[in-house]
Write a protein that holds these residues in place. Structure first.
Motif, mmCIF file in Angstrom:
data_model
loop_
_atom_site.group_PDB
_atom_site.id
_atom_site.type_symbol
_atom_site.label_atom_id
_atom_site.label_comp_id
_atom_site.label_asym_id
_atom_site.label_seq_id
_atom_site.Cartn_x
_atom_site.Cartn_y
_atom_site.Cartn_z
ATOM 1 N N TYR A 1 3.913 0.922 -3.387
ATOM 2 C CA TYR A 1 3.585 0.271 -4.791
ATOM 3 C C TYR A 1 2.326 0.472 -5.235
ATOM 4 O O TYR A 1 2.094 0.195 -6.594
ATOM 5 C CB TYR A 1 3.931 -1.257 -4.757
ATOM 6 N N GLU A 2 1.264 1.017 -4.472
ATOM 7 C CA GLU A 2 0.028 1.392 -4.921
ATOM 8 C C GLU A 2 0.076 2.591 -5.375
ATOM 9 O O GLU A 2 0.273 3.697 -4.394
ATOM 10 C CB GLU A 2 -1.015 1.082 -4.049
ATOM 11 N N TYR A 3 -0.494 3.103 -6.352
ATOM 12 C CA TYR A 3 -0.771 4.685 -6.629
ATOM 13 C C TYR A 3 -2.039 5.094 -6.912
ATOM 14 O O TYR A 3 -2.907 4.651 -7.245
ATOM 15 C CB TYR A 3 0.371 4.671 -8.062
ATOM 16 N N TYR B 1 0.811 -1.119 0.066
ATOM 17 C CA TYR B 1 -0.220 -0.025 0.114
ATOM 18 C C TYR B 1 0.917 1.200 -0.079
ATOM 19 O O TYR B 1 0.550 2.148 -0.765
ATOM 20 C CB TYR B 1 -0.898 -0.020 1.023
#
Length: 80
Positions: free
Chosen positions: A78-80, A75
């Motif tokens: 790496y999550e955009y 989270y």
């Protein structure tokens, strides 16, 4: 044949601003100096470069930050 991604492509893909890290830092009212100290950096500028996506976070830095904010590495980084 499988084409391997080159270093430049991976760098462009992965070195993005870490908006979730920034959001969590602000929500917990931590300064960039405090975050730098938390992960063992000498000054806030080094941390700011990482948060802006100009320099990579090391795996142990990601682990420390994820633990501090009780969020997953996926989270935060790496999550955009």
């Amino acid at each position: 044949m499988i084409k391997l991604a080159d270093k430049k492509e991976l760098k462009e893909e992965l070195l993005q601003p870490k908006t979730h890290v920034r959001q969590e830092r602000l929500a917990h009212e931590y300064s960039t100096s405090e975050m730098a100290s938390l992960i063992g950096l000498k000054n806030r500028r080094q941390y700011e470069q990482k948060e802006k996506g100009k320099a990579p976070f090391h795996d142990y830095e990601m682990l420390i930050i994820a633990h501090k904010f009780k969020k997953s590495i996926m989270y935060l980084f790496y999550e955009y």
